[in-house]
Design a protein around this motif. Structure first.
Motif, mmCIF file in Angstrom:
data_model
loop_
_atom_site.group_PDB
_atom_site.id
_atom_site.type_symbol
_atom_site.label_atom_id
_atom_site.label_comp_id
_atom_site.label_asym_id
_atom_site.label_seq_id
_atom_site.Cartn_x
_atom_site.Cartn_y
_atom_site.Cartn_z
ATOM 1 N N ARG B 10 0.792 -1.226 0.000
ATOM 2 C CA ARG B 10 0.000 0.000 0.000
ATOM 3 C C ARG B 10 0.827 1.281 0.000
ATOM 4 N N VAL B 11 2.132 1.156 -0.215
ATOM 5 C CA VAL B 11 2.980 2.343 -0.265
ATOM 6 C C VAL B 11 3.529 2.477 -1.676
ATOM 7 N N ARG B 46 -1.876 4.041 0.204
ATOM 8 C CA ARG B 46 -2.150 4.883 1.359
ATOM 9 C C ARG B 46 -1.078 5.938 1.600
ATOM 10 N N ARG B 179 4.993 2.961 5.723
ATOM 11 C CA ARG B 179 4.245 1.713 5.974
ATOM 12 C C ARG B 179 3.377 1.847 7.215
ATOM 13 N N ALA B 182 0.411 3.735 6.392
ATOM 14 C CA ALA B 182 -0.471 2.962 5.519
ATOM 15 C C ALA B 182 -1.414 2.070 6.319
#
Lengths: 278, 242
Positions: B10-11, B46, B179, B182
């Motif tokens: 998600r990064v 995110r 992270r 996220a």
């Protein structure tokens, strides 16, 4: 010693407001937010002390902010319609809706407030500290931050006006990462004025409050009001207001007392002379 | 070397490799802009990590490739951008950092500035003005008018960056922060960033109304209930919102 949740005590010109939760983390309930709002309003009415110290009860924590466990246990979950109603009609909101803008965050305090912080200063308590206190004395144990985003709630941090108080990157760290910062970081970014061993914090806060209480109250009030009302106006408008407030201050009979060789030529003896007169 | 762009956990990451001379060409800036736009539009992502790899130098182009054309602002995402900064961060590079990144980790060798005034004949002063909210006035004036640079420690002290770490730790630290962010409820993070980006333009009452509306919007989503329940039950939250 009284056990009132928002404890208020006055000695001379200095009031002390203590946040006393049901444990030493001093969580704040909805009712306590309302009580605190009233206390701060009363301070500003000119009938209270000249300066207040804001602190947690006990010597471990300032406050962890809103009391989630009790909130979760007691509150009836609001429907979508309920949340929307609480937003559009804040005066009719029930406590379960959570804080809305008519409660603590709907004002800024013009009475100078010295915050004395040990331990946790989080969430709603952190917002309170940022919004209402002008001077901050922190102990080495102090920790500041918003845990709200980690709990799924965002947007409340805007009420803190933290953007006016600390550099951008520090601001984004606080609101986006959900992490807390320690006392040294808080000092570095200008969030607090001083950091010292925990056991010196309250004595120092008293010293600072005593210093501030010696400044003429209307002068301090003018400074804070001017700051609040000119933060987002252009320079000329800011100067215009500043000049008017200065003249108002100079009209006070006590103005310029102590300036050698100056006599106050304006005779105001027929008007109210004391800022503390009801 | 070409910048590399990818997404893991998600990064989204955008790595700018090191090189000599000026590396912020218009192509690179266009690629970065595109990466930021795509990041914003992808609900799975995110956080965005902008990683300056070893020896990298973000600087304004003296070959006029960039300064000859009108500078267009990079897309500013609604979601957080975390930067790892190493080496020289000068001129346009400094403006990029100041205008699109939110949290910055500097390696000990990082330096920040505008470069000597006499070389900036085509300087666009409007771009430097974006930094007024990122640095104290005195620091900004010092950088602009003397052409000197500040080091990582000074950048930390003046609030430009959040942390200073050994050079080799800059990228891993920035990634770890990305992270961690996220994992937070995405709607909450976006609401907080939006509020803070708008805050300078809002009066107190307007800010309260805006913040109140944002918070209400958040409460209507699925994640606040989950976040509070996870806290009370002392477990990790499982956020479902976008």
């Amino acid at each position: 010693m009284s056990l009132v949740p928002i404890d208020y005590e006055v000695r001379g010109h200095v009031a002390t407001i203590r946040i006393r939760g049901y444990n030493d983390h001093n969580p704040i309930t909805q009712q306590m937010y309302l009580d605190l709002h009233e206390r701060l309003s009363a301070l500003d009415s000119g009938q209270g002390a000249r300066v207040a110290i804001l602190r947690g009860s006990g010597d471990r924590h300032f406050s962890v902010g809103g009391d989630l466990k009790k909130h979760q246990a007691q509150a009836e979950p609001l429907t979508t319609a309920g949340h929307l109603s609480a937003f559009w009609f804040p005066d009719r909101a029930v406590p379960a809706a959570g804080l809305n803008r008519v409660t603590l965050f709907s004002r800024r305090t013009v009475t100078p407030i010295v915050a004395a912080i040990q331990g946790y200063c989080l969430g709603g308590a952190f917002i309170t500290m940022c919004l209402h206190s002008s001077l901050r004395i922190a102990g080495e144990s102090a920790r500041f931050g918003f845990a709200e985003s980690r709990l799924g709630l965002g947007g409340v941090s805007l009420s803190s006006r933290l953007g006016d108080q600390v550099p951008y990157a520090a601001l984004m760290w606080l609101v986006a990462s959900g992490e807390f910062i320690n006392a040294q970081d808080a000092l570095r970014i200008g969030l607090v004025n001083e950091v010292m061993p925990d056991d010196q914090v309250f004595a120092r806060a008293e010293e600072v409050a005593a210093m501030v209480s010696q400044v003429p109250p209307l002068t301090v009030r003018a400074e804070k009001e001017a700051l609040f009302h000119t933060q987002r106006v252009n320079f000329q408008s800011a100067m215009a207001l500043g000049n008017i407030l200065e003249v108002l201050n100079l009209l006070h009979p006590a103005a310029l007392e102590g300036f050698p060789g100056v006599t106050n030529a304006v005779d105001m003896s027929s008007t109210a002379t004391d800022s503390r007169e009801a | 070397m070409l910048p590399t762009s990818e997404s893991v956990e998600r990064v989204a990451t955008f790595t700018i490799e090191g090189g000599s001379g000026d590396i912020l060409t218009s192509n690179l800036l266009a690629d970065l802009n595109q990466a930021l736009i795509e990041f914003d539009g992808n609900p799975e992502l995110r956080a965005f990590a902008l990683l300056g790899a070893s020896g990298s130098s973000y600087s304004s182009s003296t070959s006029d490739e960039v300064s000859a054309r009108r500078w267009r602002p990079l897309h500013r995402p609604a979601k957080p951008v975390i930067a790892a900064l190493r080496g020289e961060c000068r001129g346009l590079g400094l403006v990029v950092i100041g205008s699109v990144t939110d949290i910055r980790v500097a390696g000990e060798g990082a330096r920040f500035g505008f470069g000597p005034p006499r070389l900036r004949v085509n300087a666009n002063w409007a771009t430097a003005s974006r930094l007024h909210s990122q640095l104290p006035h005195t620091t900004l004036m010092h950088l602009l008018l003397t052409g000197e640079s500040i080091d990582a420690r000074e950048a930390l002290r003046t609030g430009l960056v959040n942390r200073v770490v050994p050079d080799d730790d800059a990228l891993p630290t920035a990634l770890a922060i990305a992270r961690s962010i996220a994992e937070i409820a995405p709607a909450a993070v976006r609401a907080d960033k939006l509020g803070m980006v708008e805050a300078p333009y809002l009066s107190f009452d307007d800010a309260l109304f805006f913040g109140s509306a944002l918070a209400t919007l958040n409460r209507l989503g699925p994640d606040m209930k989950e976040g509070v329940a996870a806290f009370v039950e002392k477990r990790k939250p499982r956020f479902k919102g976008m």
